[in-house]
Design an enzyme around this catalytic site. Sequence first.
Site, mmCIF file in Angstrom:
data_model
loop_
_atom_site.group_PDB
_atom_site.id
_atom_site.type_symbol
_atom_site.label_atom_id
_atom_site.label_comp_id
_atom_site.label_asym_id
_atom_site.label_seq_id
_atom_site.Cartn_x
_atom_site.Cartn_y
_atom_site.Cartn_z
ATOM 1 N N SER A 179 0.893 -1.346 0.024
ATOM 2 C CA SER A 179 0.053 -0.127 0.055
ATOM 3 C C SER A 179 0.730 1.221 -0.116
ATOM 4 C CB SER A 179 -0.932 -0.164 1.215
ATOM 5 O OG SER A 179 -1.864 0.894 1.130
ATOM 6 N N ASP A 269 -10.039 -3.736 -4.296
ATOM 7 C CA ASP A 269 -9.433 -2.779 -4.001
ATOM 8 C C ASP A 269 -9.301 -1.386 -4.936
ATOM 9 O OD1 ASP A 269 -7.049 -1.131 -3.339
ATOM 10 O OD2 ASP A 269 -5.533 -2.780 -3.289
ATOM 11 N N HIS A 299 -8.431 -4.694 -0.142
ATOM 12 C CA HIS A 299 -6.973 -4.203 0.062
ATOM 13 C C HIS A 299 -6.537 -4.220 1.527
ATOM 14 C CE1 HIS A 299 -4.029 -0.864 -0.479
ATOM 15 N NE2 HIS A 299 -4.200 -0.536 0.906
#
Length: 334
Positions: A179, A269, A299
């Site tokens: 991320s 995501d 995610h």
Amino acid sequence: MMNEPKKPDNFIARIKRRMEENAADDKPSKFQLQLEKFKFDPDAINVFQDSFRRVTNQFDLPGPRMARTENFNIGEGEDAIPCRLFVPFGADEPSGPCLIYLHGGGFVTCDIETHEGITRRLANGAVCRVLSVDYRLAPQHPYPAGPEDCETVLQWALEGLGLESYGIDPKNIAIGGDSAGGNMAAYLAQKYRHQIKSQILLYPLMQLVALKPPKPGPQDWLQFGFMALKFIDEHYVAGADPHETRLSPLLEKDLSHMPPAYVLTAGLDPLRDEGKLYAENLRAHGVEVTYHHEKAMPHGFLNFARAFPKAKSIPLDAADVLRRHFPRLQGLGA
């Protein structure tokens, strides 16, 4: 006369078009207007961080046992950057390869502890050291504090300052993250491309120009991704130019001679398109890319191994890439 073939509508083209469109042509929904008014109190960030740690402890599984772990700081005083070194069984020789890992959390939350399951699985799977970095977080420390900390740690390793005390081989360094950590790892791989053996990008946040997917799907209707990106824009980017490649590594045009990459995306995501596009851009420049897409995963699923068993196996796939590109130097450290 035949019409010329239409060029594919890629992610960057859609971002540029959205920026050029008249606001009236992109009228937000009522729900979107309500989200625009959403304000998260930066003073409450510690409560949010504590809550995320509790959820992670509840839904993640402990990672594999290590031969040893070490906590230490890189730098001194107010500039000290806390790090944790994971040394798995089989990699406890005097020195060896090391993955420098940058945790996710939207630049505002998470730490070494919340991502210990991921780092332990990567270390155990690749049989190599993993150095996890506890970089500074927004809103207390907006951009570029976090990337500066991560680059300081990478430079420290590449200059051989971790060899004598921690066995970190400066000639066998990889960079990785998930991320927000994937965002910084991608930029550092670009900047230090000739010194990095490989890069591990797990559902990376690759750009901060647009705050919502150019092609929203049903999984985006609740707009939670938009809320998170809005907070990041306000409290991490904090007025900086999001077109800088340190903030949006997706916008880097020269990807020649980049290190081999493992790129993971997730179907549920909002970052799925940009991760895929970056993998395609790397391949277009002749870079070896292992691309993996988990269609039914959200995610951040790697932090929740109890809920998502895939969280235990995906790091092993990434570890395969690390092993392939970590030549062990004969006699090193003897």
